[in-house]
Write a protein that holds these residues in place. Sequence first.
Motif, short mmCIF file in Angstrom:
data_model
loop_
_atom_site.label_atom_id
_atom_site.label_comp_id
_atom_site.label_asym_id
_atom_site.label_seq_id
_atom_site.Cartn_x
_atom_site.Cartn_y
_atom_site.Cartn_z
N VAL A 159 0.93 -0.96 0.03
CA VAL A 159 0.35 -0.07 -0.72
C VAL A 159 0.52 1.16 -0.38
CG1 VAL A 159 -1.96 1.33 0.94
CG2 VAL A 159 -2.24 -1.50 1.52
N VAL A 160 0.80 2.04 -1.10
CA VAL A 160 1.49 3.88 -0.63
C VAL A 160 1.17 4.68 -1.06
CG1 VAL A 160 3.30 2.20 -2.83
CG2 VAL A 160 1.06 3.37 -3.30
N ALA A 161 -0.46 4.86 -0.89
CA ALA A 161 -1.34 6.41 -0.36
C ALA A 161 -2.63 5.17 0.58
CB ALA A 161 -1.32 6.51 -1.97
N TYR A 162 -3.17 6.36 0.83
CA TYR A 162 -4.09 6.18 1.95
C TYR A 162 -5.47 7.05 2.16
CZ TYR A 162 -7.60 4.31 5.14
OH TYR A 162 -8.50 3.79 6.28
N ASP A 163 -6.06 6.98 1.99
CA ASP A 163 -7.27 8.39 2.36
C ASP A 163 -8.80 7.48 2.63
OD1 ASP A 163 -7.76 10.86 2.65
OD2 ASP A 163 -8.32 10.72 0.79
N ASP A 164 -9.02 8.43 3.58
CA ASP A 164 -10.37 8.01 4.80
C ASP A 164 -11.84 8.87 4.85
OD1 ASP A 164 -10.72 9.26 7.75
OD2 ASP A 164 -8.43 7.71 7.56
N LEU A 165 -12.75 8.71 4.77
CA LEU A 165 -13.42 10.30 5.06
C LEU A 165 -14.63 9.86 6.48
CD1 LEU A 165 -15.43 9.75 1.54
CD2 LEU A 165 -13.93 11.54 1.86
#
Length: 419
Positions: free
Chosen positions: A154-160
């Motif tokens: 995993v090289v990028a992550y975002d959450d809402l």
Amino acid sequence: MNLEKTYTLFICCLLVFACKKDNKNLSITNEAPVIQEKIKDTIVMDSFVFNTTDFNKIIKSIPLKNKPVIDTTSYNSTNPTKFLTKHAIETLQLTKIYPNFYKVDYNYKAKTSYKIKTQDALITIALTIHKGDNELESILINYSLDGNYIDHLVVAYDDLVEGYVRTTSKIEGDIIYKTNKTFFETEDEETWFWQINAEGTFTQLDFEDMLLHKLNIHPENVYRDFFTLKHISETKTLVVIPKIAKKEHEEYTLDAYVLLANAITGAIEASYVEKALWSADAIKISSIEATYNPYKIYENSETVGLKVFYFNGNPVNPYNSVKLTLLEQKETKLNPVLIDFELYYKGGEIDNGDGVLTETEKKITTKERESSTYYSIEVVSKTQDIRLENNHEIISGTTEITEQLTYNSTTKLYNIINY
């Protein structure tokens, strides 16, 4: 009887037609496999046969990015359309990465992002994965040339949901700089370093191994006694790497790698590399000390001091010396402005506990000069003559002198004064 038989036959035909119509409505279009049944909240798909041609078509359709690549995938930068079909998901073997991909209520979706060139025997692609409605990540996947899945990261992550965690990465060469930011009471940032191996796996590196890998220095070729890694601030690290150029028994020659690196990202901000800078034969090295900003040579200057401690271990003709090399940072370079300046010396002759020794110690201060950008260096030198009687030192004389060293704009070195 014939009428009754005819009516019965008519009813049977209607039932058969209805069953065929209902079976037809169970098919899923859009290149999807047929759903067979629901077992333990999992949708079981028809058997899938991998096809290399289909795999290559998918890979060919993905745009190529040249490195370095900075992956900042987030909800703000992602268009939630053009998701992969179930056939493409199976072809890319995503259920090996996400075993819950087809589980009810997980609502996974995937789309292609980019591909990069890493190793000759690998195919490396990045996919954007929607994990339900509130999580998003970018994964880097390595395949063999014939399409077999090897490993992923995993090289990028975002959450809402909370918005407390954001992950971005920089892919440079075969090293991945993965930065994780957390937003709680304060904003914290940490970077991990990963290597893309030739066989396609990912290996996490510590700060030291990351620098050695970047410089193409094998860990076994580092002279560990003199290796220095000193965190001088939250964002700056001073590193001295003595690389073994030649070694035979107790004699050796060392290449010098002196770095100022970003303590968070590992980026090399300035460096000094000198081949065969240090050597030990009859004169040996006991230690090498590195200091940051030991002397201010002009306003806002950044310097690195290297002190090398020499000795010979000879009881008849003892020799001890400390020499200073001073480097100044100029953009991405650490340039020497003072080379092997002797700060300390003690030596002489001894015979059966009697003899004559000389000991000189020099102290350096810098003094601002109005007529020059570079400050002058003041050197106070104290020399003692020592008489040795039955191994007992007796000071027979002391002299002290003060001299100035000035910067030469032509040679870009401080003038060395011989005493």
